[in-house]
Design a protein around this motif. Structure first.
Motif, PDB file in Angstrom:
ATOM      1  N   PHE A 133       9.536 -13.068   1.194  1.00  0.00           N
ATOM      2  CA  PHE A 133       8.614 -11.945   1.340  1.00  0.00           C
ATOM      3  C   PHE A 133       8.470 -11.267  -0.011  1.00  0.00           C
ATOM      4  O   PHE A 133       9.374 -10.581  -0.477  1.00  0.00           O
ATOM      5  CB  PHE A 133       9.133 -10.957   2.384  1.00  0.00           C
ATOM      6  CG  PHE A 133       8.120  -9.921   2.805  1.00  0.00           C
ATOM      7  CD1 PHE A 133       6.881 -10.298   3.286  1.00  0.00           C
ATOM      8  CD2 PHE A 133       8.414  -8.570   2.736  1.00  0.00           C
ATOM      9  CE1 PHE A 133       5.950  -9.352   3.683  1.00  0.00           C
ATOM     10  CE2 PHE A 133       7.491  -7.610   3.133  1.00  0.00           C
ATOM     11  CZ  PHE A 133       6.253  -8.007   3.604  1.00  0.00           C
ATOM     12  N   GLY A 134       7.341 -11.472  -0.651  1.00  0.00           N
ATOM     13  CA  GLY A 134       7.161 -11.003  -2.023  1.00  0.00           C
ATOM     14  C   GLY A 134       6.835  -9.528  -2.093  1.00  0.00           C
ATOM     15  O   GLY A 134       5.684  -9.150  -2.306  1.00  0.00           O
ATOM     16  N   ALA A 135       7.830  -8.683  -1.927  1.00  0.00           N
ATOM     17  CA  ALA A 135       7.622  -7.235  -1.977  1.00  0.00           C
ATOM     18  C   ALA A 135       8.936  -6.563  -2.329  1.00  0.00           C
ATOM     19  O   ALA A 135      10.019  -7.115  -2.112  1.00  0.00           O
ATOM     20  CB  ALA A 135       7.107  -6.709  -0.634  1.00  0.00           C
ATOM     21  N   SER A 136       8.837  -5.351  -2.853  1.00  0.00           N
ATOM     22  CA  SER A 136      10.041  -4.607  -3.217  1.00  0.00           C
ATOM     23  C   SER A 136      10.843  -4.191  -1.993  1.00  0.00           C
ATOM     24  O   SER A 136      12.004  -3.811  -2.118  1.00  0.00           O
ATOM     25  CB  SER A 136       9.678  -3.365  -4.045  1.00  0.00           C
ATOM     26  OG  SER A 136       8.839  -2.498  -3.307  1.00  0.00           O
ATOM     27  N   GLY A 137      10.230  -4.264  -0.812  1.00  0.00           N
ATOM     28  CA  GLY A 137      10.934  -3.937   0.419  1.00  0.00           C
ATOM     29  C   GLY A 137      11.512  -5.129   1.141  1.00  0.00           C
ATOM     30  O   GLY A 137      11.951  -5.016   2.290  1.00  0.00           O
ATOM     31  N   ALA A 138      11.522  -6.297   0.495  1.00  0.00           N
ATOM     32  CA  ALA A 138      12.038  -7.512   1.126  1.00  0.00           C
ATOM     33  C   ALA A 138      13.539  -7.427   1.345  1.00  0.00           C
ATOM     34  O   ALA A 138      14.261  -6.717   0.639  1.00  0.00           O
ATOM     35  CB  ALA A 138      11.709  -8.720   0.259  1.00  0.00           C
ATOM     36  N   LEU A 139      14.023  -8.174   2.331  1.00  0.00           N
ATOM     37  CA  LEU A 139      15.461  -8.280   2.551  1.00  0.00           C
ATOM     38  C   LEU A 139      16.126  -8.931   1.343  1.00  0.00           C
ATOM     39  O   LEU A 139      15.643  -9.938   0.829  1.00  0.00           O
ATOM     40  CB  LEU A 139      15.759  -9.131   3.786  1.00  0.00           C
ATOM     41  CG  LEU A 139      15.409  -8.561   5.156  1.00  0.00           C
ATOM     42  CD1 LEU A 139      15.613  -9.637   6.230  1.00  0.00           C
ATOM     43  CD2 LEU A 139      16.263  -7.340   5.477  1.00  0.00           C
ATOM     44  N   HIS A 165      13.426  -4.748  -9.968  1.00  0.00           N
ATOM     45  CA  HIS A 165      12.436  -5.584  -9.279  1.00  0.00           C
ATOM     46  C   HIS A 165      11.142  -5.549 -10.069  1.00  0.00           C
ATOM     47  O   HIS A 165      10.603  -4.469 -10.337  1.00  0.00           O
ATOM     48  CB  HIS A 165      12.201  -5.082  -7.852  1.00  0.00           C
ATOM     49  CG  HIS A 165      11.190  -5.892  -7.098  1.00  0.00           C
ATOM     50  ND1 HIS A 165       9.862  -5.564  -7.051  1.00  0.00           N
ATOM     51  CD2 HIS A 165      11.313  -7.035  -6.379  1.00  0.00           C
ATOM     52  CE1 HIS A 165       9.208  -6.453  -6.323  1.00  0.00           C
ATOM     53  NE2 HIS A 165      10.057  -7.356  -5.913  1.00  0.00           N
ATOM     54  N   ARG A 166      10.653  -6.725 -10.460  1.00  0.00           N
ATOM     55  CA  ARG A 166       9.398  -6.826 -11.191  1.00  0.00           C
ATOM     56  C   ARG A 166       8.321  -7.377 -10.266  1.00  0.00           C
ATOM     57  O   ARG A 166       8.563  -8.320  -9.506  1.00  0.00           O
ATOM     58  CB  ARG A 166       9.524  -7.754 -12.399  1.00  0.00           C
ATOM     59  CG  ARG A 166      10.330  -7.189 -13.555  1.00  0.00           C
ATOM     60  CD  ARG A 166      10.138  -8.038 -14.807  1.00  0.00           C
ATOM     61  NE  ARG A 166      10.841  -7.481 -15.948  1.00  0.00           N
ATOM     62  CZ  ARG A 166      12.020  -7.916 -16.376  1.00  0.00           C
ATOM     63  NH1 ARG A 166      12.628  -8.917 -15.755  1.00  0.00           N
ATOM     64  NH2 ARG A 166      12.606  -7.356 -17.422  1.00  0.00           N
ATOM     65  N   ALA A 167       7.128  -6.795 -10.359  1.00  0.00           N
ATOM     66  CA  ALA A 167       5.993  -7.260  -9.562  1.00  0.00           C
ATOM     67  C   ALA A 167       4.754  -7.279 -10.448  1.00  0.00           C
ATOM     68  O   ALA A 167       4.448  -6.299 -11.128  1.00  0.00           O
ATOM     69  CB  ALA A 167       5.763  -6.354  -8.358  1.00  0.00           C
ATOM     70  N   LEU A 168       4.044  -8.403 -10.421  1.00  0.00           N
ATOM     71  CA  LEU A 168       2.810  -8.537 -11.180  1.00  0.00           C
ATOM     72  C   LEU A 168       1.696  -8.895 -10.211  1.00  0.00           C
ATOM     73  O   LEU A 168       1.743  -9.936  -9.550  1.00  0.00           O
ATOM     74  CB  LEU A 168       2.946  -9.623 -12.247  1.00  0.00           C
ATOM     75  CG  LEU A 168       1.737  -9.861 -13.150  1.00  0.00           C
ATOM     76  CD1 LEU A 168       1.407  -8.615 -13.961  1.00  0.00           C
ATOM     77  CD2 LEU A 168       1.977 -11.060 -14.071  1.00  0.00           C
ATOM     78  N   SER A 169       0.687  -8.025 -10.120  1.00  0.00           N
ATOM     79  CA  SER A 169      -0.495  -8.265  -9.294  1.00  0.00           C
ATOM     80  C   SER A 169      -1.701  -8.265 -10.224  1.00  0.00           C
ATOM     81  O   SER A 169      -2.073  -7.221 -10.767  1.00  0.00           O
ATOM     82  CB  SER A 169      -0.660  -7.183  -8.228  1.00  0.00           C
ATOM     83  OG  SER A 169       0.442  -7.172  -7.345  1.00  0.00           O
ATOM     84  N   GLY A 170      -2.281  -9.440 -10.408  1.00  0.00           N
ATOM     85  CA  GLY A 170      -3.325  -9.545 -11.417  1.00  0.00           C
ATOM     86  C   GLY A 170      -2.732  -9.271 -12.783  1.00  0.00           C
ATOM     87  O   GLY A 170      -1.831  -9.960 -13.232  1.00  0.00           O
ATOM     88  N   ARG A 171      -3.188  -8.217 -13.429  1.00  0.00           N
ATOM     89  CA  ARG A 171      -2.620  -7.849 -14.734  1.00  0.00           C
ATOM     90  C   ARG A 171      -1.727  -6.611 -14.648  1.00  0.00           C
ATOM     91  O   ARG A 171      -1.228  -6.137 -15.675  1.00  0.00           O
ATOM     92  CB  ARG A 171      -3.736  -7.618 -15.752  1.00  0.00           C
ATOM     93  CG  ARG A 171      -4.611  -6.401 -15.489  1.00  0.00           C
ATOM     94  CD  ARG A 171      -5.592  -6.175 -16.630  1.00  0.00           C
ATOM     95  NE  ARG A 171      -6.483  -7.315 -16.795  1.00  0.00           N
ATOM     96  CZ  ARG A 171      -7.292  -7.474 -17.839  1.00  0.00           C
ATOM     97  NH1 ARG A 171      -7.297  -6.587 -18.816  1.00  0.00           N
ATOM     98  NH2 ARG A 171      -8.097  -8.511 -17.912  1.00  0.00           N
TER      99      ARG A 171
END
Length: 276
Positions: free
Chosen positions: A134-140, A228-234
């Motif tokens: 689950f690609g999110a900062s709230g994932a288990l 936690h790193r997340a990249l959405s588009g740029r």
């Protein structure tokens, strides 16, 4: 009798090297939690194959070549299909489940397109929920028992499972995470078993449907012990263990390629055009 001669065998040693897990190979709750956490820290979430216009293979040899040996990540079907093989090799019983993602849905009813796992643990009174895709900062971060209305603190994150009334014959479970001072729905599911061929169809739909966001925008996540790193588009978001965030927009596709390699640990395929 099972045709073991033609069944692909998992290279468990290579997987454990990739995730950095070590310990006694036994099927218990502690092992399940630690395997789950090592996978989350070791293999990133990414959608580069759908972005290139193809559905990623869920065949075990292809998952090994990509996620274990190829310096790549994947999305939920890839991660949780691979974890299924690992857990079964350890002696756990695994049932595939499908969920409706609620995060970001703003009340809209989405189809069941997310894959998660119900895990039977020898000696435990009930099953666990595992989900490394689950690609999110709230994932288990760790697997949690399938118990309602109990808060779990999995490697620093806060989760709970709650029941919700609905029209179906099976109980509806909702995974929630505690972020920004409130409990937020992540996804909802029942315990109806799904099989591998079901996810072949769902995988193809999500990867190739022109309306799927995975076809049009780069989505990458990397979970580390304190970041936690997340990249959405740029748009790059870095969330730290204390809740603080840093955000910035990448300049162009070339910087995105550099960030994917240096910060996310992803070997970007040659010639791939990044949509940012």
């Amino acid at each position: 009798m099972a045709d073991t001669e033609n069944t692909p065998q998992l290279d468990l040693d290579a997987y454990l090297d990739r995730t950095g897990w070590s310990g006694e190979r036994r099927a218990d709750a502690e092992t399940l939690r630690s395997l789950h956490l090592a996978h989350m820290y070791g293999i990133p979430f990414e959608n580069l194959d759908p972005l290139a216009g193809s559905a990623p293979s869920l065949a075990l040899p292809d998952l090994e070549a990509k996620l274990i040996r190829g310096g790549r990540g994947g999305y939920c079907y890839e991660h949780n299909t691979l974890l299924t093989a690992v857990l079964e090799a350890f002696g756990f019983g695994v049932t595939r489940l499908a969920a409706r993602v609620r995060l970001g849905a703003d009340g809209a009813i989405r189809p069941r397109t997310h894959m998660l796992l119900l895990v039977d643990v020898p000696g435990e009174p009930g099953p666990y929920i595992a989900d490394v895709g689950f690609g999110a900062s709230g994932a288990l971060l760790e697997a949690v028992p399938l118990v309602a209305d109990t808060e779990f603190r999995d490697a620093g994150r806060r989760h709970r499972l709650v029941h919700e009334t609905h029209n179906g014959p099976l109980e509806l479970w909702v995974l929630q995470t505690y972020e920004d001072g409130a409990w937020t729905d992540q996804y909802a599911f029942t315990l109806e078993p799904f099989e591998a061929p079901d996810f072949e169809v769902i995988n193809w739909h999500v990867a190739t449907n022109p309306r799927s966001p995975f076809q049009h925008l780069l989505y990458v996540q990397r979970t580390l012990p304190h970041l936690h790193r997340a990249l959405s588009g740029r748009h790059l978001v870095e969330t730290y263990a204390d809740g603080t965030r840093k955000e910035r927009d990448l300049a162009d596709a070339e910087e995105a390629r550099q960030v994917l390699t240096a910060d996310f640990g992803i070997a970007v395929p040659e010639g791939l055009q990044l949509s940012v």
